[in-house]
Design an enzyme around this catalytic site. Structure first.
Site, PDB file in Angstrom:
ATOM      1  N   CYS A  11       1.823  13.861   2.478  1.00 26.89           N
ATOM      2  CA  CYS A  11       1.681  12.915   1.366  1.00 26.89           C
ATOM      3  C   CYS A  11       0.822  13.462   0.230  1.00 26.89           C
ATOM      4  CB  CYS A  11       1.123  11.597   1.872  1.00 26.89           C
ATOM      5  SG  CYS A  11       2.233  10.827   3.060  1.00 26.89           S
ATOM      6  N   HIS A  55      -1.037   7.753  -4.232  1.00 23.61           N
ATOM      7  CA  HIS A  55       0.056   7.896  -3.262  1.00 23.61           C
ATOM      8  C   HIS A  55       0.392   6.505  -2.731  1.00 23.61           C
ATOM      9  CE1 HIS A  55       2.490   8.967   0.059  1.00 23.61           C
ATOM     10  NE2 HIS A  55       1.602   8.618   0.957  1.00 23.61           N
ATOM     11  N   ASN A  74       7.154   4.464   1.233  1.00 18.61           N
ATOM     12  CA  ASN A  74       6.437   5.741   1.225  1.00 18.61           C
ATOM     13  C   ASN A  74       7.452   6.885   1.197  1.00 18.61           C
ATOM     14  OD1 ASN A  74       4.883   7.998   1.713  1.00 18.61           O
ATOM     15  ND2 ASN A  74       3.723   7.092   3.390  1.00 18.61           N
TER      16      ASN A  74
HETATM   17  O1  UT7 Z   1       1.241   8.233   3.973  1.00 19.50           O
HETATM   18  C1  UT7 Z   1       0.548   8.936   4.951  1.00 19.50           C
HETATM   19  C2  UT7 Z   1      -0.613   8.202   5.444  1.00 19.50           C
HETATM   20  N1  UT7 Z   1      -0.214   7.001   6.091  1.00 19.50           N
HETATM   21  C3  UT7 Z   1      -0.817   5.866   5.803  1.00 19.50           C
HETATM   22  O2  UT7 Z   1      -1.666   5.831   4.954  1.00 19.50           O
HETATM   23  C4  UT7 Z   1      -0.436   4.645   6.632  1.00 19.50           C
HETATM   24  C5  UT7 Z   1      -1.662   4.052   7.237  1.00 19.50           C
HETATM   25  N2  UT7 Z   1      -1.417   2.891   8.052  1.00 19.50           N
HETATM   26  C6  UT7 Z   1      -0.920   1.719   7.616  1.00 19.50           C
HETATM   27  O3  UT7 Z   1      -0.475   1.612   6.498  1.00 19.50           O
HETATM   28  C7  UT7 Z   1      -0.991   0.517   8.534  1.00 19.50           C
HETATM   29  O4  UT7 Z   1      -1.814   0.819   9.627  1.00 19.50           O
HETATM   30  C8  UT7 Z   1       0.388   0.035   9.055  1.00 19.50           C
HETATM   31  C9  UT7 Z   1       1.162  -0.611   7.919  1.00 19.50           C
HETATM   32  C10 UT7 Z   1       1.163   1.186   9.642  1.00 19.50           C
HETATM   33  C11 UT7 Z   1       0.162  -1.055  10.114  1.00 19.50           C
HETATM   34  O5  UT7 Z   1      -0.643  -2.108   9.585  1.00 19.50           O
HETATM   35  P1  UT7 Z   1      -1.903  -2.676  10.385  1.00 19.50           P
HETATM   36  O6  UT7 Z   1      -2.443  -3.799   9.625  1.00 19.50           O
HETATM   37  O7  UT7 Z   1      -2.800  -1.494  10.635  1.00 19.50           O
HETATM   38  O8  UT7 Z   1      -1.235  -3.227  11.677  1.00 19.50           O
HETATM   39  P2  UT7 Z   1      -1.555  -2.815  13.160  1.00 19.50           P
HETATM   40  O9  UT7 Z   1      -1.073  -1.445  13.454  1.00 19.50           O
HETATM   41  O10 UT7 Z   1      -2.981  -3.174  13.423  1.00 19.50           O
HETATM   42  O11 UT7 Z   1      -0.647  -3.822  13.927  1.00 19.50           O
HETATM   43  C12 UT7 Z   1      -0.924  -5.207  13.954  1.00 19.50           C
HETATM   44  C13 UT7 Z   1       0.142  -5.886  14.773  1.00 19.50           C
HETATM   45  C14 UT7 Z   1       0.378  -5.215  16.113  1.00 19.50           C
HETATM   46  O12 UT7 Z   1       0.565  -6.218  17.078  1.00 19.50           O
HETATM   47  P3  UT7 Z   1      -0.573  -6.550  18.168  1.00 19.50           P
HETATM   48  O13 UT7 Z   1      -0.806  -5.265  18.878  1.00 19.50           O
HETATM   49  O14 UT7 Z   1      -1.751  -7.000  17.343  1.00 19.50           O
HETATM   50  O15 UT7 Z   1       0.058  -7.625  18.984  1.00 19.50           O
HETATM   51  C15 UT7 Z   1       1.666  -4.458  15.921  1.00 19.50           C
HETATM   52  O16 UT7 Z   1       2.406  -4.303  17.104  1.00 19.50           O
HETATM   53  O17 UT7 Z   1       1.390  -5.862  14.094  1.00 19.50           O
HETATM   54  C16 UT7 Z   1       2.389  -5.362  14.962  1.00 19.50           C
HETATM   55  N3  UT7 Z   1       3.406  -4.654  14.195  1.00 19.50           N
HETATM   56  C17 UT7 Z   1       4.430  -5.286  13.598  1.00 19.50           C
HETATM   57  N4  UT7 Z   1       4.777  -6.578  13.554  1.00 19.50           N
HETATM   58  C18 UT7 Z   1       5.868  -6.890  12.851  1.00 19.50           C
HETATM   59  C19 UT7 Z   1       3.486  -3.336  13.920  1.00 19.50           C
HETATM   60  N5  UT7 Z   1       4.558  -3.088  13.148  1.00 19.50           N
HETATM   61  C20 UT7 Z   1       5.154  -4.281  12.958  1.00 19.50           C
HETATM   62  C21 UT7 Z   1       6.301  -4.667  12.230  1.00 19.50           C
HETATM   63  N6  UT7 Z   1       6.614  -5.982  12.205  1.00 19.50           N
HETATM   64  N7  UT7 Z   1       7.081  -3.807  11.555  1.00 19.50           N
END
Ligand code: UT7
Length: 319
Positions: free
Chosen positions: A102, A243, A273
């Protein structure tokens, strides 16, 4: 710039994984992204460069260097730059691919600028192009909703008017991030085999939460640091060009820099992204909408796999 026509909206993801539009929009800011159905990273790069050459009225035969920032090259070798060079007829150019995920566009921009500064090269093309859909696992709801395909390119030329151009950069890598965001299969560590395919090692792996934490801090800190270093205040900056990985990371960066939302380039809602393409895609759209003017100070910032991260301070030079 080039963005493929096929749109994957959040409704589509509701039909293939357990997710919903509300979750995706509130956690990421993404509403839709593009998918290249036929063709590869080089084809998108070529289309972006053709658009660039038409805009700048540059003959491909005058291009000295082509740098392709990508993590989704057409093949391991030859370099995507070679394929692009042939397709656009840049008969006197040399070039190479640059892999910084990225942060690829920022790393390539600084590399291209350094080549121009030697005095030896007058026209350097930097293109960010990634076909992320080729390495996305569409059964993994954590990741598949995030990524899309696109390419966008810029032309670097020398200037003697030092009010304009690339003024400073801060770029870093830290391999301690290698386990949080990667694609393990296909390289010399894990050559392709039935096993690597079965284990889904040819797809993006991301520990989203771990990356989120370091990305928020990394991008906010680096953007603030480059402002401090160059004695820039919020009001001196026309735009932050971040980004586009997550709207929450973008918002946190703007807050740290002390700049308002109107001064932040955002198009993550429409493209998701696109890895190396996000920053030049924003630049092109805002420029074409008449929102970026000659003399505007821009802070470009990125964070990605590696880890790689950085910021670039430049003053826009096009009318
Ligand atoms: O570009 C390169 C660098 N990359 C980044 O900068 C990305 C960095 N990360 C992120 O943007 C975020 O961490 C994500 C968007 C990937 C995830 O968001 P989050 O707020 O960190 O969510 P999380 O991983 O803490 O997940 C929260 C909940 C989980 O459920 P439990 O374990 O709390 O029951 C996930 O299983 O949301 C669930 N979840 C979803 N729910 C509905 C994960 N993906 C999904 C989804 N739809 N697509």
């Amino acid at each position: 710039m080039y963005a493929p026509e096929k749109i994957l909206d959040n409704k589509y993801f509701e039909s293939i994984v357990d997710t919903n539009d509300e979750w995706i929009v509130s956690r990421t800011g993404i509403r839709e992204r593009r998918m290249m159905e036929n063709g590869a990273t080089s084809d998108m790069a070529v289309k972006a460069i053709e658009d660039l050459l038409a805009t700048t009225k540059v003959d491909p035969k005058d291009i000295d260097v082509i740098i392709v920032a990508t993590v989704t090259p057409d093949m391991f070798f030859p370099a995507t730059a070679c394929l692009v060079q042939e397709k656009i007829g840049a008969t006197k150019a040399w070039g190479f691919d640059l892999s910084a995920a990225c942060s690829g566009f920022l790393f390539a921009l600084q590399t291209g600028a350094s080549l121009v500064e030697t005095g030896k090269y007058k026209k350097v093309i930097v293109v960010g192009s990634d076909k992320m859909t080729a390495i996305t696992d569409y059964t993994d709801r954590n990741n598949c909703i995030l990524f899309g395909d696109a390419a966008s390119a810029v032309l670097l030329e020398p200037t003697e008017d030092f009010r304009y151009g690339i003024k400073d950069s801060l770029l870093y890598i830290d391999g301690a991030g290698k386990d949080s965001l990667n694609m393990k299969g296909g390289g010399s560590l894990n050559p392709p085999s039935h096993e690597t395919v079965d284990k889904k090692m040819h797809y993006i792996y991301q520990d989203g939460k771990a990356v989120f934490k370091v990305a928020v801090k990394g991008m906010a800190d680096i953007s603030y640091e480059i402002m401090q270093k160059n004695n820039l205040k919020g009001e001196d900056v026309a735009y932050l060009v971040p980004h586009q990985a997550n709207l929450r990371i973008i918002d946190a960066t703007a807050q740290r820099m002390g700049i308002s939302k109107e001064k932040v380039m955002v198009n993550i809602d429409r493209y998701g992204n696109t890895t190396a393409a996000t920053i030049p895609l924003c630049l092109t759209e805002y420029y074409r909408a008449g929102k970026v003017k000659k003399g505007d100070n821009l802070i470009l910032a990125a964070f990605g796999a590696g880890y790689t991260w950085g910021s670039i301070y430049l003053t826009w030079s096009m009318d």
